[in-house]
Design a protein around this motif. Structure first.
Motif, PDB file in Angstrom:
ATOM      1  N   GLY A 116       0.813  -1.216   0.000  1.00 14.84           N
ATOM      2  CA  GLY A 116       0.000   0.000   0.000  1.00 14.84           C
ATOM      3  C   GLY A 116       0.846   1.265   0.000  1.00 14.84           C
ATOM      4  N   TYR A 117       2.011   1.203   0.621  1.00 14.29           N
ATOM      5  CA  TYR A 117       2.909   2.360   0.683  1.00 14.29           C
ATOM      6  C   TYR A 117       4.038   2.284  -0.351  1.00 14.29           C
ATOM      7  N   PHE A 118       4.561   1.090  -0.553  1.00 17.74           N
ATOM      8  CA  PHE A 118       5.749   0.935  -1.397  1.00 17.74           C
ATOM      9  C   PHE A 118       5.454   0.397  -2.797  1.00 17.74           C
ATOM     10  N   GLY A 119       4.237  -0.093  -3.009  1.00 19.59           N
ATOM     11  CA  GLY A 119       3.897  -0.645  -4.316  1.00 19.59           C
ATOM     12  C   GLY A 119       4.469  -2.046  -4.507  1.00 19.59           C
ATOM     13  N   THR A 120       4.440  -2.520  -5.740  1.00 20.33           N
ATOM     14  CA  THR A 120       4.940  -3.858  -6.058  1.00 20.33           C
ATOM     15  C   THR A 120       6.438  -3.938  -5.751  1.00 20.33           C
ATOM     16  N   THR A 149       4.774   5.219   5.765  1.00 19.23           N
ATOM     17  CA  THR A 149       3.962   6.245   5.103  1.00 19.23           C
ATOM     18  C   THR A 149       4.845   7.376   4.603  1.00 19.23           C
ATOM     19  N   ALA A 150       5.751   7.831   5.476  1.00 20.43           N
ATOM     20  CA  ALA A 150       6.643   8.936   5.107  1.00 20.43           C
ATOM     21  C   ALA A 150       7.582   8.531   3.977  1.00 20.43           C
ATOM     22  N   TYR A 151       8.133   7.339   4.074  1.00 23.31           N
ATOM     23  CA  TYR A 151       9.045   6.856   3.029  1.00 23.31           C
ATOM     24  C   TYR A 151       8.330   6.742   1.689  1.00 23.31           C
ATOM     25  N   GLY A 152       7.105   6.191   1.721  1.00 24.59           N
ATOM     26  CA  GLY A 152       6.346   6.022   0.487  1.00 24.59           C
ATOM     27  C   GLY A 152       6.050   7.356  -0.182  1.00 24.59           C
ATOM     28  N   LYS A 153       5.620   8.347   0.613  1.00 27.89           N
ATOM     29  CA  LYS A 153       5.299   9.674   0.068  1.00 27.89           C
ATOM     30  C   LYS A 153       6.556  10.360  -0.470  1.00 27.89           C
ATOM     31  N   PHE A 154       7.656  10.245   0.276  1.00 24.96           N
ATOM     32  CA  PHE A 154       8.902  10.883  -0.152  1.00 24.96           C
ATOM     33  C   PHE A 154       9.384  10.294  -1.472  1.00 24.96           C
ATOM     34  N   MET A 155       9.316   8.958  -1.576  1.00 32.09           N
ATOM     35  CA  MET A 155       9.782   8.305  -2.797  1.00 32.09           C
ATOM     36  C   MET A 155       8.888   8.628  -3.989  1.00 32.09           C
ATOM     37  N   GLN A 156       7.581   8.718  -3.765  1.00 33.58           N
ATOM     38  CA  GLN A 156       6.692   9.055  -4.884  1.00 33.58           C
ATOM     39  C   GLN A 156       6.951  10.481  -5.353  1.00 33.58           C
ATOM     40  N   MET A 161       6.467   3.032  -9.625  1.00 33.61           N
ATOM     41  CA  MET A 161       5.452   3.722  -8.843  1.00 33.61           C
ATOM     42  C   MET A 161       5.449   3.186  -7.416  1.00 33.61           C
ATOM     43  N   MET A 162       5.102   4.062  -6.473  1.00 33.70           N
ATOM     44  CA  MET A 162       4.934   3.620  -5.088  1.00 33.70           C
ATOM     45  C   MET A 162       3.482   3.169  -4.902  1.00 33.70           C
ATOM     46  N   GLY A 163       3.085   2.871  -3.673  1.00 31.64           N
ATOM     47  CA  GLY A 163       1.776   2.283  -3.418  1.00 31.64           C
ATOM     48  C   GLY A 163       0.609   3.245  -3.567  1.00 31.64           C
ATOM     49  N   VAL A 164      -0.587   2.671  -3.679  1.00 35.76           N
ATOM     50  CA  VAL A 164      -1.785   3.485  -3.905  1.00 35.76           C
ATOM     51  C   VAL A 164      -2.087   4.400  -2.726  1.00 35.76           C
TER      52      VAL A 164
END
Length: 250
Positions: free
Chosen positions: A181-185, A215-222, A244-247
Motif C-alpha cells: 500500500g505504501y511501497f507498491g509492487t 507512510t513517510a518513506y512512500g510519500k517521499f519516494m513518490q 510507482m509507489m503504493g496506492v
C-alpha cells in the motif's frame, strides 16, 4: 571355595584395569581440532551449534563483507605456536579472488591460546543474484592436531566438527515489513533505489520500520519519482514499466 572366589575377584580386577587402560588410551596422542560454531556449548536458548552459514547480500548496501570463522582445539595450551591444516573442499564453487579472499596469512593456534580466528572477505558479484555459491572448508590432520572428533549429534541431527560450509548469494528477498500500500509492487531495483535515496539499509525494512515511517518513506519516494519524471528522467523498472509507489501514497 574362598580361594576360588579370590581367583575370580583377581581376574575381574585385571579385566577392569585392562578396560580402563584401553579407555585412557583413547585420549593419548595429538589434540583435536574443530570448528568452534559446531562444537560450542550453547550460551542461550536458540544458540544452536552449526556447521554452515548463509551469507546473503540481499538486504545490504555494502559491496563486500568480512566474516569470522573460529577454529578451536582440545587439550592444554602450548608455549609455542602450533600450525593447523585448513583446506578448501573441492566441492566449493566460490572462486578465490572473485567471490572471496582469506585474509589470514597462515593458520596457527598462537602460543598460550586454544583458538584462532579465520577472517574471510566475501565480494558481492552480479552472478550471485541468481545463484548461491559454496565455500567449503575442511580441517585435516597435521603434525600438531588430529580431526579425530568428526561429528556430534544434536536433536537427531548430525553436525560436522571438521567441515564448515559458507553459502553466499545476493538473491533478493522482499523485506518482512514491505507494505504494498505504501511501497507498491516489490522489485529489487526499487528496494535499492529506496535505500540510496532515503539513506537507509534495505535490512531496516525487514524488521524495524514503523507504519508511520513507511507512510513517510512512500510519500517521499513518490515525490522523488514525480520530480524525476518532470525533469525528463522517468525511472523505469527492469521490465520497462514506470516505477510507482503504493496506492496509499499517491
Amino acid at each position: 571355595m574362598s580361594k576360588l572366589i579370590l581367583n575370580i575377584l583377581g581376574l575381574a580386577a585385571l579385566g577392569i584395569l585392562f578396560g580402563c587402560e584401553k579407555e585412557l588410551n583413547k585420549y593419548e596422542g595429538k589434540p583435536t581440532v574443530y570448528f568452534y560454531d559446531a562444537g560450542k556449548i550453547p550460551a542461550f536458548n536458540g544458540d544452536n551449534p552449526k556447521d554452515s552459514t548463509i551469507m546473503s547480500f540481499s538486504l545490504a548496501k555494502a559491496q563486500d563483507s568480512i566474516v569470522n570463522m573460529v577454529i578451536s582445539v582440545t587439550g592444554a595450551k602450548s608455549d609455542v605456536d602450533r600450525p593447523y591444516k585448513l583446506v578448501i573442499n573441492p566441492k566449493s564453487d566460490a572462486v578465490a579472488g572473485s567471490h572471496y579472499e582469506i585474509l589470514n596469512s597462515n593458520f596457527v593456534i598462537k602460543k598460550n591460546r586454544l583458538a584462532d580466528t579465520v577472517k574471510i572477505k566475501f565480494f558481492r558479484r552480479t552472478e550471485m543474484q541468481s545463484k548461491t555459491y559454496l565455500l567449503n572448508f575442511d580441517l585435516e590432520e597435521n603434525e600438531n592436531f588430529s580431526p579425530e572428533m568428526k561429528y556430534r549429534t544434536i536433536s537427531n541431527r548430525q553436525v560436522s566438527l571438521v567441515s564448515y560450509r559458507w553459502f553466499v548469494n545476493d538473491i533478493i528477498k522482499k523485506p518482512g515489513r514491505w507494505l504494498d500500500g505504501y511501497f507498491g509492487t516489490f522489485t529489487r531495483k526499487k528496494l535499492l533505489l529506496m535505500a540510496e535515496v532515503l539513506g537507509i539499509e534495505p535490512a531496516y525494512l525487514d524488521a524495524s520500520v514503523s507504519i508511520a515511517e513507511s507512510t513517510a518513506y512512500g510519500k517521499f519516494m513518490q515525490r522523488y519519482l514525480n520530480e524525476q519524471k518532470a525533469a525528463g528522467k522517468t525511472v523505469y523498472e527492469d521490465d520497462g514499466s514506470e516505477m510507482m509507489m503504493g496506492v496509499s501514497v499517491q
